[in-house]
Design a protein around this motif. Sequence first.
Motif, short mmCIF file in Angstrom:
data_model
loop_
_atom_site.label_atom_id
_atom_site.label_comp_id
_atom_site.label_asym_id
_atom_site.label_seq_id
_atom_site.Cartn_x
_atom_site.Cartn_y
_atom_site.Cartn_z
N ASP A 1 -0.83 3.40 6.53
CA ASP A 1 -2.76 2.79 6.33
C ASP A 1 -2.62 1.04 6.50
OD1 ASP A 1 -1.30 1.11 4.59
OD2 ASP A 1 -1.89 1.74 2.67
N GLY A 2 -1.90 0.24 7.48
CA GLY A 2 -2.10 -1.50 8.07
C GLY A 2 -1.66 -2.04 6.61
N SER A 3 -1.37 -1.19 5.61
CA SER A 3 -0.69 -2.72 4.31
C SER A 3 0.41 -3.12 5.08
CB SER A 3 -0.20 -1.63 3.78
OG SER A 3 0.44 -1.11 3.43
N TRP A 4 0.19 -4.45 4.80
CA TRP A 4 1.67 -5.36 5.04
C TRP A 4 2.87 -5.29 4.69
CZ3 TRP A 4 -0.70 -11.08 6.16
CH2 TRP A 4 -1.01 -11.19 7.31
N ALA A 5 3.90 -5.13 5.14
CA ALA A 5 5.15 -5.06 4.31
C ALA A 5 5.97 -5.77 4.70
CB ALA A 5 5.57 -3.85 5.17
N ALA A 6 7.54 -6.31 3.79
CA ALA A 6 8.21 -7.32 3.12
C ALA A 6 9.63 -6.72 3.75
CB ALA A 6 8.25 -8.08 1.90
N HIS A 7 11.05 -7.36 3.98
CA HIS A 7 12.52 -6.90 3.94
C HIS A 7 12.46 -7.35 3.70
CE1 HIS A 7 15.12 -5.01 7.50
NE2 HIS A 7 15.84 -4.82 6.11
N TYR A 8 13.99 -7.14 3.13
CA TYR A 8 15.02 -8.02 3.09
C TYR A 8 16.42 -7.49 3.11
CZ TYR A 8 12.22 -11.98 1.73
OH TYR A 8 10.97 -12.69 1.70
N GLY B 1 0.67 -1.03 -0.01
CA GLY B 1 -0.01 -0.20 0.00
C GLY B 1 0.50 0.80 -0.12
N SER B 2 -0.12 2.47 1.18
CA SER B 2 1.36 3.50 1.29
C SER B 2 2.50 3.15 1.32
CB SER B 2 0.20 4.58 1.66
OG SER B 2 1.11 5.39 2.02
N PRO B 3 3.63 4.22 1.13
CA PRO B 3 5.10 4.14 1.57
C PRO B 3 4.81 4.82 2.96
CG PRO B 3 5.08 5.74 0.36
CD PRO B 3 4.14 5.07 -0.14
N ASP B 4 3.59 5.46 3.17
CA ASP B 4 4.21 6.41 5.19
C ASP B 4 4.23 5.34 5.97
OD1 ASP B 4 4.15 8.37 2.71
OD2 ASP B 4 1.86 8.79 3.31
N VAL B 5 4.73 5.69 7.11
CA VAL B 5 4.73 5.14 8.47
C VAL B 5 4.58 6.03 8.89
CG1 VAL B 5 6.15 3.02 6.99
CG2 VAL B 5 7.39 5.05 7.99
N ASP B 6 4.89 5.23 10.51
CA ASP B 6 4.61 6.13 11.57
C ASP B 6 5.60 5.03 12.82
OD1 ASP B 6 2.83 7.84 11.56
OD2 ASP B 6 1.25 7.02 11.26
N VAL B 7 6.00 5.27 13.63
CA VAL B 7 6.59 4.51 14.61
C VAL B 7 5.96 4.62 16.34
CG1 VAL B 7 8.74 5.05 15.98
CG2 VAL B 7 9.03 5.56 13.80
N LEU B 8 5.65 3.60 16.71
CA LEU B 8 4.96 3.14 17.40
C LEU B 8 5.47 4.06 18.92
CD1 LEU B 8 4.03 -0.49 16.93
CD2 LEU B 8 2.52 1.69 16.62
N GLU B 9 4.87 3.83 20.29
CA GLU B 9 5.19 4.59 21.46
C GLU B 9 6.18 4.09 21.63
OE1 GLU B 9 2.06 4.43 23.92
OE2 GLU B 9 0.94 5.89 22.59
N ASP B 10 6.92 2.61 21.14
CA ASP B 10 8.16 1.93 21.80
C ASP B 10 9.37 2.94 21.53
OD1 ASP B 10 8.53 1.03 19.49
OD2 ASP B 10 7.89 -0.99 19.52
N GLU B 11 8.76 3.61 19.97
CA GLU B 11 10.19 5.00 19.77
C GLU B 11 11.14 3.72 19.14
OE1 GLU B 11 12.01 6.45 22.95
OE2 GLU B 11 10.14 7.85 23.23
#
Length: 272
Positions: A231-238, A214-224
Amino acid sequence: MGWRDRGVEIKTPEQIEGMRAAGLVVARTLELVTDLARPGLTTGELDAAAESHIRGLGATPSFLGYHGFTGSLCVSVNDEVVHGIPGSRVLADGDLVSIDCGAIVDGWHGDAATTIALGEVSDEIRALMTVTEESLWRGIGAARLGGRVSDISHAVESYVASQGDYGILEDYTGHGIGSQMHQPPDVPNYGRPGRGPKLVRGLALAVEPMITVGSPDVDVLEDEWTVVTTDGSWAAHYEHTFTLTPDGAWVLTALDGGRARLEALGVPYGGD
């Protein structure tokens, strides 16, 4: 301005061999936790197994204690893109799990990541995994001695864009690596070719595309730490750590040095 003036660390061949030792620890640890991961296991249990394995191989976890981080792995699930803190979260059937691992051997770092699916996931998510992993190899495959860092960036972005409407994180990038885990230069996953520092022998880079459906926009949770999609879309990371030799690319965190994937792309292999 010279390389060292810009903070870019150039290693000797012997120092690169030290990084290869760290890279093999990372590769073997990711292999272990990939085999171990299953529904019902907590992310903390995966982390404990990784730490024990890293230390058992005579290495030290890179992540543990890094700016206060409490895990030896980053374990990010579903809409968590990167930097997930291992803990009490129980993995479930159908989860998409990204696992990032770093290790230090004799002062030299290795850093790599993989993404796995637990049980059945949708075709969309399988495609996301395939595209993200392939974009990593396309990025490494674009690197040549005398080229520029953004040649890697452009190859990642071009491949992802050719495969569909995916989001590419821009605020989180790959990086130089060596006697520290994160060093200059940054290695973005987008951009025009022919820019940035020159690719020279002794430079080691960690390339790590982070791609969403989905969107590439992200947030950082309260755990910092934990980075999630807005947008809640899933992501992959390699991710892989690699260097260039006169013969070609050498992937320090791949068990085979990257030979199979590089040769499949028609790219010269530069390892032992």
